[in-house]
Write an enzyme that holds these catalytic residues in place. Structure first.
Site, PDB file in Angstrom:
ATOM      1  N   HIS A   1       7.039 -32.860 -25.594  1.00 35.19           N
ATOM      2  CA  HIS A   1       6.905 -33.686 -24.212  1.00 35.19           C
ATOM      3  C   HIS A   1       5.532 -33.393 -23.620  1.00 35.19           C
ATOM      4  O   HIS A   1       5.284 -33.648 -22.509  1.00 35.19           O
ATOM      5  CB  HIS A   1       7.974 -33.730 -23.306  1.00 35.19           C
ATOM      6  CG  HIS A   1       9.280 -33.883 -24.186  1.00 35.19           C
ATOM      7  ND1 HIS A   1       9.555 -35.497 -24.241  1.00 35.19           N
ATOM      8  CD2 HIS A   1      10.230 -33.239 -24.663  1.00 35.19           C
ATOM      9  CE1 HIS A   1      10.761 -35.622 -25.179  1.00 35.19           C
ATOM     10  NE2 HIS A   1      11.049 -34.289 -25.006  1.00 35.19           N
TER      11      HIS A   1
ATOM     12  N   TRP B   1      -3.552  -1.912  -1.154  1.00 34.00           N
ATOM     13  CA  TRP B   1      -3.683  -3.258  -1.964  1.00 34.00           C
ATOM     14  C   TRP B   1      -4.261  -4.178  -1.303  1.00 34.00           C
ATOM     15  O   TRP B   1      -3.388  -4.567  -0.307  1.00 34.00           O
ATOM     16  CB  TRP B   1      -2.445  -3.319  -2.721  1.00 34.00           C
ATOM     17  CG  TRP B   1      -2.440  -4.679  -3.364  1.00 34.00           C
ATOM     18  CD1 TRP B   1      -2.723  -4.973  -4.651  1.00 34.00           C
ATOM     19  CD2 TRP B   1      -1.566  -6.055  -3.015  1.00 34.00           C
ATOM     20  NE1 TRP B   1      -2.531  -6.207  -5.083  1.00 34.00           N
ATOM     21  CE2 TRP B   1      -1.850  -7.123  -4.247  1.00 34.00           C
ATOM     22  CE3 TRP B   1      -0.851  -6.582  -2.017  1.00 34.00           C
ATOM     23  CZ2 TRP B   1      -1.297  -8.311  -4.056  1.00 34.00           C
ATOM     24  CZ3 TRP B   1      -0.324  -7.628  -1.933  1.00 34.00           C
ATOM     25  CH2 TRP B   1      -0.651  -8.787  -3.072  1.00 34.00           C
TER      26      TRP B   1
ATOM     27  N   LYS C   1       3.220  -2.680  -7.310  1.00 38.07           N
ATOM     28  CA  LYS C   1       4.367  -2.540  -8.098  1.00 38.07           C
ATOM     29  C   LYS C   1       5.576  -3.205  -7.028  1.00 38.07           C
ATOM     30  O   LYS C   1       6.477  -4.042  -7.661  1.00 38.07           O
ATOM     31  CB  LYS C   1       4.910  -0.852  -7.896  1.00 38.07           C
ATOM     32  CG  LYS C   1       6.306  -0.579  -8.498  1.00 38.07           C
ATOM     33  CD  LYS C   1       6.358  -1.334  -9.829  1.00 38.07           C
ATOM     34  CE  LYS C   1       7.943  -0.961 -10.477  1.00 38.07           C
ATOM     35  NZ  LYS C   1       8.169  -1.890 -11.833  1.00 38.07           N
TER      36      LYS C   1
ATOM     37  N   ARG D   1       1.590   1.637  -5.817  1.00 42.94           N
ATOM     38  CA  ARG D   1       1.647   0.626  -4.627  1.00 42.94           C
ATOM     39  C   ARG D   1       0.375  -0.105  -4.429  1.00 42.94           C
ATOM     40  O   ARG D   1       0.245  -0.925  -3.607  1.00 42.94           O
ATOM     41  CB  ARG D   1       2.249   1.312  -3.529  1.00 42.94           C
ATOM     42  CG  ARG D   1       3.473   2.043  -3.922  1.00 42.94           C
ATOM     43  CD  ARG D   1       4.067   2.943  -2.565  1.00 42.94           C
ATOM     44  NE  ARG D   1       4.390   1.948  -1.460  1.00 42.94           N
ATOM     45  CZ  ARG D   1       5.269   1.375  -1.327  1.00 42.94           C
ATOM     46  NH1 ARG D   1       6.412   1.575  -1.960  1.00 42.94           N
ATOM     47  NH2 ARG D   1       5.365   0.384  -0.149  1.00 42.94           N
TER      48      ARG D   1
ATOM     49  N   CYS E   1       0.848  -1.141  -0.081  1.00 44.25           N
ATOM     50  CA  CYS E   1      -0.082  -0.005  -0.165  1.00 44.25           C
ATOM     51  C   CYS E   1       1.017   1.260  -0.005  1.00 44.25           C
ATOM     52  O   CYS E   1       2.048   1.191   0.182  1.00 44.25           O
ATOM     53  CB  CYS E   1      -0.787  -0.168   1.344  1.00 44.25           C
ATOM     54  SG  CYS E   1      -1.722  -1.316   1.409  1.00 44.25           S
TER      55      CYS E   1
ATOM     56  N   GLU F   1      10.190 -14.468 -19.459  1.00 45.69           N
ATOM     57  CA  GLU F   1      10.031 -12.975 -19.209  1.00 45.69           C
ATOM     58  C   GLU F   1       9.000 -12.378 -20.089  1.00 45.69           C
ATOM     59  O   GLU F   1       8.175 -11.715 -19.710  1.00 45.69           O
ATOM     60  CB  GLU F   1      11.298 -12.201 -19.277  1.00 45.69           C
ATOM     61  CG  GLU F   1      10.943 -10.749 -19.153  1.00 45.69           C
ATOM     62  CD  GLU F   1      10.102 -10.313 -17.979  1.00 45.69           C
ATOM     63  OE1 GLU F   1      10.212 -10.967 -16.760  1.00 45.69           O
ATOM     64  OE2 GLU F   1       9.741  -8.764 -18.160  1.00 45.69           O
TER      65      GLU F   1
ATOM     66  N   GLU G   1       0.746 -10.364 -17.526  1.00 46.26           N
ATOM     67  CA  GLU G   1       0.343  -9.475 -16.309  1.00 46.26           C
ATOM     68  C   GLU G   1      -0.349  -8.159 -16.784  1.00 46.26           C
ATOM     69  O   GLU G   1      -1.018  -7.442 -15.969  1.00 46.26           O
ATOM     70  CB  GLU G   1       1.510  -9.122 -15.389  1.00 46.26           C
ATOM     71  CG  GLU G   1       2.666  -8.259 -15.976  1.00 46.26           C
ATOM     72  CD  GLU G   1       3.734  -8.073 -14.826  1.00 46.26           C
ATOM     73  OE1 GLU G   1       4.923  -7.997 -15.346  1.00 46.26           O
ATOM     74  OE2 GLU G   1       3.517  -7.570 -13.880  1.00 46.26           O
TER      75      GLU G   1
ATOM     76  N   ASN H   1       0.932   0.158   5.992  1.00 45.51           N
ATOM     77  CA  ASN H   1       1.077  -0.784   4.954  1.00 45.51           C
ATOM     78  C   ASN H   1       1.984  -2.104   5.466  1.00 45.51           C
ATOM     79  O   ASN H   1       2.759  -2.034   6.308  1.00 45.51           O
ATOM     80  CB  ASN H   1       2.334  -0.043   4.057  1.00 45.51           C
ATOM     81  CG  ASN H   1       3.015  -0.684   2.807  1.00 45.51           C
ATOM     82  OD1 ASN H   1       2.180  -1.624   2.582  1.00 45.51           O
ATOM     83  ND2 ASN H   1       3.983  -0.597   2.420  1.00 45.51           N
ATOM     84  N   GLY H   2       1.571  -3.140   4.962  1.00 47.52           N
ATOM     85  CA  GLY H   2       2.395  -4.376   5.609  1.00 47.52           C
ATOM     86  C   GLY H   2       1.140  -5.141   5.911  1.00 47.52           C
ATOM     87  O   GLY H   2       0.063  -5.264   5.614  1.00 47.52           O
TER      88      GLY H   2
ATOM     89  N   LYS I   1       5.204 -10.729 -18.877  1.00 49.53           N
ATOM     90  CA  LYS I   1       4.887  -9.538 -19.262  1.00 49.53           C
ATOM     91  C   LYS I   1       3.512  -9.377 -20.101  1.00 49.53           C
ATOM     92  O   LYS I   1       2.661  -8.647 -19.774  1.00 49.53           O
ATOM     93  CB  LYS I   1       5.805  -8.808 -20.243  1.00 49.53           C
ATOM     94  CG  LYS I   1       6.056  -7.277 -20.033  1.00 49.53           C
ATOM     95  CD  LYS I   1       6.294  -7.015 -18.614  1.00 49.53           C
ATOM     96  CE  LYS I   1       7.496  -7.583 -18.075  1.00 49.53           C
ATOM     97  NZ  LYS I   1       7.683  -7.467 -16.183  1.00 49.53           N
TER      98      LYS I   1
END
Ligand code: AGP
Length: 614
Positions: free
Chosen positions: A509, A78, A609, A27, A2, A486, A493, A102-103, A490
């Site tokens: 396979h 968040w 982020k 955030r 957050c 990667e 997301e 935050n946390g 990208k």
């Protein structure tokens, strides 16, 4: 994760808080709120984006404090505990105080039971409300804010950055942190606190970083606004940190999205990152660990997400150039599997933010076991940077978009230069060869990246082809498999298209059963040693109706271009530079695919982020 912002001073606080929240929106952005401390302590909070909160404030939800208050705290969320609702939004308040957090408070259930037994009524599902009511219960017995925060945090388990305003101290703000970022500053106009630098940039470039469990006190009573720090043994003076960003750098600069701006900043980020490490044409890291690294049996790289993918590219470079055995681990797996550690196997952590909880925990586990650690980070002064034995700073500049792009590019470039240095020290490269490769990285790579960006029309064309897909596959071999991992992240997301990466040789396979008519497959083929095999894999995909886009070089084009429906030829064929250009191409394809789909590119759903919770 957050975002927190606080201000007390001479100016109306509401605009400062709202603008600060906007700077921190990356955030977390599922709900937001403010607590305005004036004649009365007034809290307004809403589910949804910051604009919803802003509309409520403009419509009078805060009464006269909206215009009149000059002290307050604010929060953009968040969600971890409880859905994004008005009730679960921060601040959480009692008659005596308002608190933002935050946390994660891990023992919130125990605290909630105790406080309910003491008569408190809870109005939310959050862990934060337990912290607010715990501080309230202590403050009710002894109205000393510093003592109350200290006593409360001795009960709290978990990670937090807390900011509190008390109704009976309307011009002061109190804060404390553990395992979560918090910075503070004071100017002639007021005292500030925030979760991260972008929120302070419009006001100052100078800030302080309190250590864990120090109580931070922001005040404007007396001669000038002040920020002070109190440890268990009294007041502490911290040196001033100065950020070398400016507001313009942290803002969009005319682009539609931060992500597109940051994609374009990658080349200069590489220049800024590598130039300080090159002396007389050779890589000089001045890193005690590097000297030890050269004599080490092996290296372990630990990170999360895109940073971990940069670590995969680092493994390619170190193994191919320096013949250094490297393992790459996901931080959240590493720290819980009782890893077998050895003092002659240093651990290198990669993190853009330097605040990722999983990565920080892995670093602490390594240090607790006496393992030498180094960190490649993009935020100087971040927790990972401060706690690692050695730091290699990337200078990508502020990366605001949730999707990491330029940070990856600079991390990969840093890993390549580190590999050249290590190979030279270990005798696998002559000095001339090391000089030549160093020049390739510092001079040709940024140019090649700029030339790659110039192929944007081709990426847009492929993005328009990709956008309607429900599923997409990325395939490659060696460094191009590392790059494919990667590329798949990208795309998924930010466009929400389900995309997975597979080692091209692995398709047969099992996964190839998923290839049907029109299934898009992005093949990365920059490595001449595997181009012929890639051609076979691409033919296998096309034989089953798949649509193949190949990203290749002049050196591999002859083998693979004819096996694809579309081909993007990179400007570089050098096996050290081309893989990074290949990933940049994937980043841009992902960006344009999400743009075509109208996605919220800088703030994708459910993401943040920097994930400062485990
Ligand atoms: C990358 O686009 C994601 N945003 C995510 O995977 C990110 O790379 C990961 O959370 C690690 O973050 P860090 O580099 O700040 O540690």
């Amino acid at each position: 994760m957050c975002g927190i912002i606080g201000y007390t001073g001479t100016k109306p606080v509401c605009p400062i808080l709202i603008n600060g929240l906007r700077a921190l929106e990356y955030r977390g952005y599922d709900s937001a709120g403010v607590a305005l401390s004036g004649r009365a302590l007034t809290t307004v909070k809403r589910a949804g984006r910051i604009s919803v909160l802003e509309e409520a404030l403009a419509a009078g939800a805060a009464g006269e404090e909206y215009q009149g208050a000059t002290c307050g705290i604010a929060h953009t969320r968040w969600a971890t505990h409880g859905a994004p609702t008005d009730a679960n939004a921060h601040p959480h308040a009692t008659d005596r105080l308002a608190l933002v957090h935050n946390g994660i408070i891990e023992n919130d259930r125990v605290l909630r039971s105790e406080l309910e037994a003491a008569g408190y009524v809870f109005n939310s599902e959050t862990d934060t409300e337990a912290a607010a009511k715990l501080i309230d219960s202590i403050y009710a017995q002894n109205p000393d804010p510093i003592a109350a925060l200290r006593a409360a945090t001795e009960r709290l388990e978990g990670a937090y950055a807390l900011a509190v305003v008390f109704a009976d101290r309307p011009k002061q703000i109190y804060a404390i942190r553990r395992d979560n970022p918090l910075i503070a500053a004071a100017t002639a106009e007021g005292a500030f606190l925030a979760s991260d630098i972008p929120a302070l940039l419009p006001h100052t470039c100078d800030y302080y970083r309190p250590d864990e469990d120090e109580v931070v006190v922001l005040d404007t009573e007396g001669a000038a606004p002040s920020v002070r720090f109190f440890g268990r043994d009294g007041e502490i003076n911290h040196p001033v940190c100065t950020v070398d960003w400016n507001v313009e750098q942290a803002e969009r600069g005319g682009y539609d999205h931060f992500m597109r701006k940051e994609l374009g900043e990658g080349p200069d980020g590489v220049r800024r990152t590598l130039t300080p490490l090159v002396h007389d044409g050779l890589p000089l890291f001045n890193l005690p660990l590097l000297d030890r690294l050269c004599d080490m049996r092996s290296l372990r790289i630990v990170a999360c997400g895109t940073a971990m993918h940069a670590g995969l590219m680092g493994r390619y470079y170190l193994e191919r150039l320096a013949r250094m055995p490297v393992t790459v681990e996901i931080a959240s797996e590493f720290r819980y599997r009782s890893p077998i550690l050895s003092a002659d196997e240093p651990i290198l952590l990669l993190s853009q933010s330097g605040e990722t909880a999983d990565t920080l925990a892995a670093l602490r586990l390594a240090r607790a076991n006496g393992i030498p650690t180094a960190a490649i980070v993009n935020v100087i002064g971040s927790s990972v940077a401060r706690e690692a034995d050695a730091v290699l700073a990337t200078h990508a500049g502020p990366e605001i978009a949730v999707a990491s792009t330029k940070a990856y590019t600079t991390q990969a470039a840093m890993m390549a230069l580190l590999a050249v240095a290590t190979a030279w020290h270990r005798g696998y490269l002559t000095e001339d060869q090391a000089r030549e490769m160093t020049a390739a990285l510092t001079d040709r790579l940024p140019v090649a990246l700029e030339q790659t960006i110039a192929l944007e029309d081709q990426m847009i064309e492929q993005a328009e082809r990709l956008a309607p897909a429900q599923h997409a596959f990325y395939i490659g071999r060696g460094p191009d498999y590392d790059g494919s991992v990667e590329g798949a992240l990208k795309l998924k997301e930010i466009s929400y298209i389900h995309s997975e990466a597979y080692a091209a040789g692995e398709l047969k396979h099992g996964t190839i059963s998923l290839i049907t008519e029109g299934t898009p497959v992005v093949a990365l083929s920059t490595d001449t040693t595997t181009a012929a095999k890639m051609a076979s894999n691409m033919r296998e995909v096309r034989a089953r109706g798949g649509y193949v886009l190949v990203i290749c070089t002049e050196a591999t084009k002859g083998e693979v271009a004819s096996c694809a429906d579309a081909c993007i030829v990179l400007p570089e064929s050098d096996p050290i530079l081309a893989p990074i250009c290949g990933v940049l191409t994937e980043h841009m394809i992902a960006y344009h695919t999400a743009r075509v789909l109208g996605c919220d590119i800088d703030k994708p759903r459910n993401l943040a982020k920097s994930v400062t919770v485990e």
